[in-house]
Design a protein around this motif. Structure first.
Motif, PDB file in Angstrom:
ATOM      1  N   ALA A  35       0.869  -1.177   0.000  1.00 40.45           N
ATOM      2  CA  ALA A  35       0.000   0.000   0.000  1.00 40.45           C
ATOM      3  C   ALA A  35       0.903   1.223   0.000  1.00 40.45           C
ATOM      4  O   ALA A  35       1.201   1.803   1.045  1.00 40.45           O
ATOM      5  N   ALA A  36       1.364   1.596  -1.190  1.00 38.66           N
ATOM      6  CA  ALA A  36       2.340   2.681  -1.290  1.00 38.66           C
ATOM      7  C   ALA A  36       1.770   3.999  -0.787  1.00 38.66           C
ATOM      8  O   ALA A  36       2.459   4.782  -0.133  1.00 38.66           O
ATOM      9  N   GLY A  37       0.480   4.258  -1.079  1.00 39.13           N
ATOM     10  CA  GLY A  37      -0.131   5.506  -0.644  1.00 39.13           C
ATOM     11  C   GLY A  37      -0.339   5.577   0.852  1.00 39.13           C
ATOM     12  O   GLY A  37      -0.484   6.664   1.417  1.00 39.13           O
ATOM     13  N   LEU A  87       8.097   4.723   0.576  1.00 41.04           N
ATOM     14  CA  LEU A  87       7.311   4.208  -0.542  1.00 41.04           C
ATOM     15  C   LEU A  87       6.790   5.377  -1.365  1.00 41.04           C
ATOM     16  O   LEU A  87       6.128   6.268  -0.838  1.00 41.04           O
ATOM     17  N   ASN A  88       7.087   5.373  -2.651  1.00 38.21           N
ATOM     18  CA  ASN A  88       6.632   6.406  -3.577  1.00 38.21           C
ATOM     19  C   ASN A  88       5.365   5.901  -4.259  1.00 38.21           C
ATOM     20  O   ASN A  88       5.361   4.793  -4.809  1.00 38.21           O
ATOM     21  N   ASP A  89       4.274   6.676  -4.243  1.00 38.51           N
ATOM     22  CA  ASP A  89       3.026   6.193  -4.842  1.00 38.51           C
ATOM     23  C   ASP A  89       2.895   6.539  -6.321  1.00 38.51           C
ATOM     24  O   ASP A  89       1.847   6.306  -6.920  1.00 38.51           O
ATOM     25  N   PRO A 114      -4.205   6.016  -4.346  1.00 37.76           N
ATOM     26  CA  PRO A 114      -3.751   6.319  -2.978  1.00 37.76           C
ATOM     27  C   PRO A 114      -4.376   5.467  -1.879  1.00 37.76           C
ATOM     28  O   PRO A 114      -3.697   5.060  -0.948  1.00 37.76           O
ATOM     29  N   GLU A 115      -5.678   5.171  -1.983  1.00 38.90           N
ATOM     30  CA  GLU A 115      -6.356   4.478  -0.886  1.00 38.90           C
ATOM     31  C   GLU A 115      -6.427   2.968  -1.082  1.00 38.90           C
ATOM     32  O   GLU A 115      -7.004   2.255  -0.241  1.00 38.90           O
ATOM     33  N   GLY A 203      -7.183   6.024 -10.176  1.00 37.79           N
ATOM     34  CA  GLY A 203      -8.405   5.724  -9.448  1.00 37.79           C
ATOM     35  C   GLY A 203      -9.654   6.300 -10.095  1.00 37.79           C
ATOM     36  O   GLY A 203      -9.586   7.180 -10.967  1.00 37.79           O
ATOM     37  N   ALA A 204     -10.793   5.828  -9.660  1.00 38.60           N
ATOM     38  CA  ALA A 204     -12.075   6.361 -10.141  1.00 38.60           C
ATOM     39  C   ALA A 204     -12.159   7.843  -9.829  1.00 38.60           C
ATOM     40  O   ALA A 204     -11.853   8.291  -8.722  1.00 38.60           O
ATOM     41  N   LYS A 205     -12.538   8.652 -10.838  1.00 36.26           N
ATOM     42  CA  LYS A 205     -12.633  10.116 -10.727  1.00 36.26           C
ATOM     43  C   LYS A 205     -11.294  10.726 -10.300  1.00 36.26           C
ATOM     44  O   LYS A 205     -11.256  11.857  -9.808  1.00 36.26           O
TER      45      LYS A 205
END
Length: 206
Positions: A35-37, A87-89, A114-115, A203-205
């Motif tokens: 989970a990078a974000g 961690l780079n997202d 991110p999430e 991601g969505a939107k």
């Protein structure tokens, strides 16, 4: 293997420039979810016995030195390691090192939602529908069509830093970017100027 013969073997995770070829005999925890974000990595012990990770480490392309591990992972259990800003997202890699500093498992990734997290499903890595620290991985996320992607904004010749452009996903599901190309040269030779790397998503939107 052995050195200097005509027998050719693939040395996965074991490059050895300037020294003898070797193959690592490793049977222990592996990278299972990233989970990078959110700044953490999860390891899973696929064996039926506890595994002492003392002397092993996790390295990222953002870390000056590997993060040393000292925990014991339960049989068929999980270990979540917080790495924070290491961690780079937008793109990066994570490697699991044995006590000799050799890579026993690794994964590289591109843009992340991110999430959400990416996780192992068998031998494949996928975007997961939800994060699952310390638990079995969630199913793969339902992905949308690349047709929902739009060029949304760009900045050329800024006073500082590089030019940039922004993509927008107008759909209600994440979209995989891997395998798509972007270019500022519409000639035949330029159409494949830049390709998004594997495990890249929007991601969505987003």
């Amino acid at each position: 293997l052995p050195d200097g013969t005509t027998t050719i073997a693939t040395f996965t995770f074991t490059p050895s420039p300037g020294t003898n070829n070797y193959i690592i005999n490793y049977n222990g925890p592996v990278l299972n979810e990233i989970a990078a974000g959110l700044g953490w990595v999860e390891l899973r012990n696929p064996t039926g016995t506890p595994f002492d990770m003392a002397g092993m480490a996790i390295a990222t392309d953002s870390s000056e030195a590997p993060v040393l591990l000292s925990a014991t992972v339960a049989a068929n259990g999980y270990l979540v390691v917080t790495l924070g800003d290491l961690l780079n997202d937008e793109n990066g890699s994570v490697s699991l090192l044995n006590s000799s500093g050799q890579v026993v498992d690794s994964v590289a990734y591109g843009f992340q939602v991110p999430e959400l997290s990416i996780g192992r499903n068998g031998n494949d890595w996928q975007l997961l529908e939800s994060v699952t620290p310390d638990a079995a991985n969630a199913p793969a996320a339902q992905l949308g069509s690349a047709a929902s992607l739009k060029i949304n904004e760009w900045l050329a010749n800024p006073a500082e830093d590089n030019d940039w452009f922004e993509l927008y996903n107008s759909g209600s599901s994440p979209v995989a970017l891997a395998g798509l190309y972007v270019t500022d040269n519409p000639s035949i030779g330029g159409l494949q100027q830049f390709q998004f790397q594997p495990l890249s998503f929007i991601g969505a939107k987003g």
